[in-house]
Design a protein around this motif. Structure first.
Motif, PDB file in Angstrom:
ATOM      1  N   VAL A   1       0.838  -1.186   0.000  1.00 33.31           N
ATOM      2  CA  VAL A   1       0.000   0.000   0.000  1.00 33.31           C
ATOM      3  C   VAL A   1       0.882   1.249   0.000  1.00 33.31           C
ATOM      4  N   ALA A   2       0.447   2.258  -0.711  1.00 35.66           N
ATOM      5  CA  ALA A   2       1.062   3.582  -0.614  1.00 35.66           C
ATOM      6  C   ALA A   2       0.013   4.531  -0.060  1.00 35.66           C
ATOM      7  N   CYS A   3       0.378   5.239   0.983  1.00 39.25           N
ATOM      8  CA  CYS A   3      -0.510   6.269   1.524  1.00 39.25           C
ATOM      9  C   CYS A   3      -0.038   7.623   1.016  1.00 39.25           C
ATOM     10  N   ILE A   4      -0.961   8.389   0.517  1.00 40.92           N
ATOM     11  CA  ILE A   4      -0.669   9.722  -0.003  1.00 40.92           C
ATOM     12  C   ILE A   4      -1.328  10.733   0.928  1.00 40.92           C
ATOM     13  N   PHE A   5      -0.516  11.623   1.477  1.00 38.91           N
ATOM     14  CA  PHE A   5      -1.033  12.591   2.437  1.00 38.91           C
ATOM     15  C   PHE A   5      -0.803  14.011   1.933  1.00 38.91           C
ATOM     16  N   PRO A   6      -1.829  14.636   1.331  1.00 41.17           N
ATOM     17  CA  PRO A   6      -1.718  16.058   0.980  1.00 41.17           C
ATOM     18  C   PRO A   6      -1.824  16.889   2.254  1.00 41.17           C
ATOM     19  N   VAL A   7      -0.678  17.151   2.855  1.00 43.20           N
ATOM     20  CA  VAL A   7      -0.623  17.771   4.185  1.00 43.20           C
ATOM     21  C   VAL A   7      -1.340  19.118   4.196  1.00 43.20           C
ATOM     22  N   HIS A   8      -1.198  19.871   3.112  1.00 41.34           N
ATOM     23  CA  HIS A   8      -1.792  21.203   3.043  1.00 41.34           C
ATOM     24  C   HIS A   8      -3.315  21.169   3.072  1.00 41.34           C
ATOM     25  N   GLU A   9      -3.897  20.006   2.761  1.00 45.63           N
ATOM     26  CA  GLU A   9      -5.357  19.897   2.760  1.00 45.63           C
ATOM     27  C   GLU A   9      -5.905  19.416   4.101  1.00 45.63           C
ATOM     28  N   HIS A  10      -5.056  18.875   4.954  1.00 44.69           N
ATOM     29  CA  HIS A  10      -5.527  18.294   6.217  1.00 44.69           C
ATOM     30  C   HIS A  10      -4.614  18.691   7.376  1.00 44.69           C
ATOM     31  N   PRO A  11      -4.557  19.968   7.705  1.00 47.14           N
ATOM     32  CA  PRO A  11      -3.656  20.411   8.779  1.00 47.14           C
ATOM     33  C   PRO A  11      -4.017  19.850  10.144  1.00 47.14           C
ATOM     34  N   ASP A  12      -5.201  19.249  10.268  1.00 44.02           N
ATOM     35  CA  ASP A  12      -5.604  18.649  11.539  1.00 44.02           C
ATOM     36  C   ASP A  12      -5.174  17.192  11.658  1.00 44.02           C
ATOM     37  N   LYS A  13      -4.502  16.665  10.622  1.00 46.11           N
ATOM     38  CA  LYS A  13      -4.105  15.252  10.616  1.00 46.11           C
ATOM     39  C   LYS A  13      -2.583  15.091  10.543  1.00 46.11           C
ATOM     40  N   LEU A  14      -1.848  16.034  11.050  1.00 45.84           N
ATOM     41  CA  LEU A  14      -0.396  16.018  10.889  1.00 45.84           C
ATOM     42  C   LEU A  14       0.271  14.835  11.580  1.00 45.84           C
TER      43      LEU A  14
END
Length: 512
Positions: A312-325
């Motif tokens: 699996v590859a997880c892709i985290f667009p950090v700029h879209e989810h600042p509450d999930k850092l």
């Protein structure tokens, strides 16, 4: 008018060599490769790739056979990488930080009949031979390649043809060769290229081309007809000067590089407004560092969690989810993730367990090691499907985001590279002054993590010997493996069943 090669990226499967040739025609004099000294246009890249490939074929390179590359990242290195694939072989970049014996083992494992090597590595190896007869200096590439205008014989890749071999770093003995197919890379890289890249992309690559970390941005840049700006070695000031001066749009950095940039006193003096997308992978990316990068560096920020082997590859667009850092994001489209307990049963969200994953981007396997390949898989008893063991313990939150809890093995990630304690412990135990040895990873501002050793000394051996023991062990290890500090203790902490308690060792130098 020549068709836009970007249209090929929509196909379920296609040819990277075909794309390179098409971009050569379509982009012409536009920049394709730059390393701080040499600039090549797309026309020049396509021409040189053809000529190197033609020479490789004339030398007897067989379909699927590896071409070994050893050296510092530059334009010549990138050309050989692409030409090996164009010729119908596969690129086998060797880890420059490995020991000579490890390099020799990788060279033999790859089955390569060509080794392209730079002068610095030749000087470092001296009389030590890696056992490959056709050894070509990268600086002699222009004289090696076939004459101008020569075309290589056609090569139409099949999905399961090998495209590259990525050798894992820091493993016991010879690193394992992770084989990626043309099909895997096509699905992986065209997905990324279609999302965030284009002909206007200029990607600054400051991690080595032998690392899959670099491939995660180098290849989609090539697939999409952009320009790869290559750095031989990361340096904060030089990176900032090039990123700003060249108006770079994309980059991949490991966490320790982001940390060094954030700590640089003159960081804010550089104009990085051209940066569209930044990536991070290979090591834990602390939440506080993500927040600082978001605040101070222009453009989006995407964290990629996964293994070189696939799964699996997880892709985290950090700029879209600042509450999930505190997470590494969610599985990419078409990727599946399970969290398992010790009995292989799937656990509910919020419960920690072993992570396993599957996707269309799985490796073909470890070269020449079918048993090791099988050991890395988990078979779902419900349907018999094959999943990759991710080597991590984690949990899913209610929104499907993945939070990493720890590692199933005590791997140390130093400077973005895996370091396995067992290798370091074995070298320490070779010293006749040592009776027991253990190595743990501790936080490091410079490297993210660094290996620290603990030894039980034989009676009569004083602590004055520690530095010599460490120096001798480090002389037999690769550059990324070396023990940064060594401590003497009276006895190793163990559980009631005799298990070594590395957590307690770590707390001796990093109090909880």
């Amino acid at each position: 008018m020549t068709a836009n090669p970007a249209d090929q990226l929509n196909a379920e499967f296609g040819s990277l060599p075909g794309l390179i040739a098409s971009w050569g025609q379509f982009r012409g004099e536009a920049d394709a490769l730059f390393d701080g000294t040499i600039t090549l246009s797309w026309r020049e890249v396509a021409d040189k790739v053809e000529r190197i490939a033609a020479r490789l074929q004339a030398d007897g390179l067989q379909r699927g056979q590896a071409v070994a590359i050893l050296g510092t990242t530059d334009v010549a290195y990138a050309l050989v990488y692409l030409a090996a694939i164009r010729a119908g072989g596969c690129a086998a970049p060797l880890t420059t930080s490995a020991s000579p014996d490890q390099l020799k083992g990788m060279a033999a494992d790859s089955g390569a009949i060509h080794l392209f090597i730079d002068s610095a590595k030749l000087d470092e190896l001296g009389d030590f031979s890696l056992g490959i007869a056709n050894q070509i200096r990268l600086s002699d590439l222009d004289t090696f390649m076939a004459p101008a205008g020569t075309q290589a014989a056609p090569f139409d890749p099949a999905e399961n043809d090998p495209l590259n071999i990525i050798y894992s770093s820091g493993t016991t003995g010879v690193p394992k060769g992770i084989v990626h197919s043309h099909g895997m890379r096509w699905r992986q890289m065209t997905f990324r290229a279609a999302l965030n890249y284009g002909t206007d992309s200029r990607t600054i690559c400051s991690t080595p081309l032998y690392s899959n970390t670099t491939m995660a941005v180098f290849l989609p840049t090539m697939y999409s007809g952009g320009c790869a700006s290559l750095m031989g070695k990361f340096d904060v000031r030089k990176w900032l000067e090039r990123a700003a001066g060249e108006r770079c749009t994309h980059t991949m950095l490991v966490p320790v590089q982001y940390r060094r940039l954030m700590q640089y006193a003159h960081f804010d003096d550089y104009d990085l407004s051209s940066m569209k997308m930044k990536y991070c992978t290979s090591a834990p990316f602390p939440a506080d560092l993500k927040a600082e990068v978001l605040e101070r560096m222009p453009g989006g920020l995407i964290e990629i969690y996964g293994m070189t082997e696939g799964g699996v590859a997880c892709i985290f667009p950090v700029h879209e989810h600042p509450d999930k850092l505190h997470t590494v994001g969610y599985p990419a489209p078409g990727h599946s993730l399970k969290v398992l307990d010790e009995d292989g049963n799937e656990v509910p969200p919020g419960t920690a367990g072993e992570l396993v994953g599957k996707s269309p981007t799985m490796m073909l396997g470890y070269k020449n090691q079918p048993e090791k390949t099988r050991e890395g898989y988990w078979t779902d008893p419900a349907d018999g499907s094959t999943w990759q063991r991710m080597g991590d313990v984690g949990r899913l939150d209610a929104d499907g985001f993945v939070e990493l809890v720890g590692r199933t093995k005590d791997v140390i990630i130093s400077g973005g590279f895996n370091v396995f304690p067992i290798d370091l412990e074995a070298e320490l135990l070779k010293d006749e002054r040592v009776t027991e040895a253990a190595v743990v990873g501790v936080p490091s501002d410079q490297w993210g993590e660094t290996p620290v050793g603990f030894v039980v000394l034989k009676p009569g051996v004083g602590e004055a010997a520690l530095e010599d023991i460490r120096t001798v062990a480090n002389s037999r290890l690769g550059k990324t493996q070396r023990v940064s500090a060594l401590h003497a203790i009276d006895e190793m902490p163990r559980s009631h069943i005799g298990k070594l308690l590395k957590t307690e060792l770590r707390e001796l130098v990093v109090p909880s």
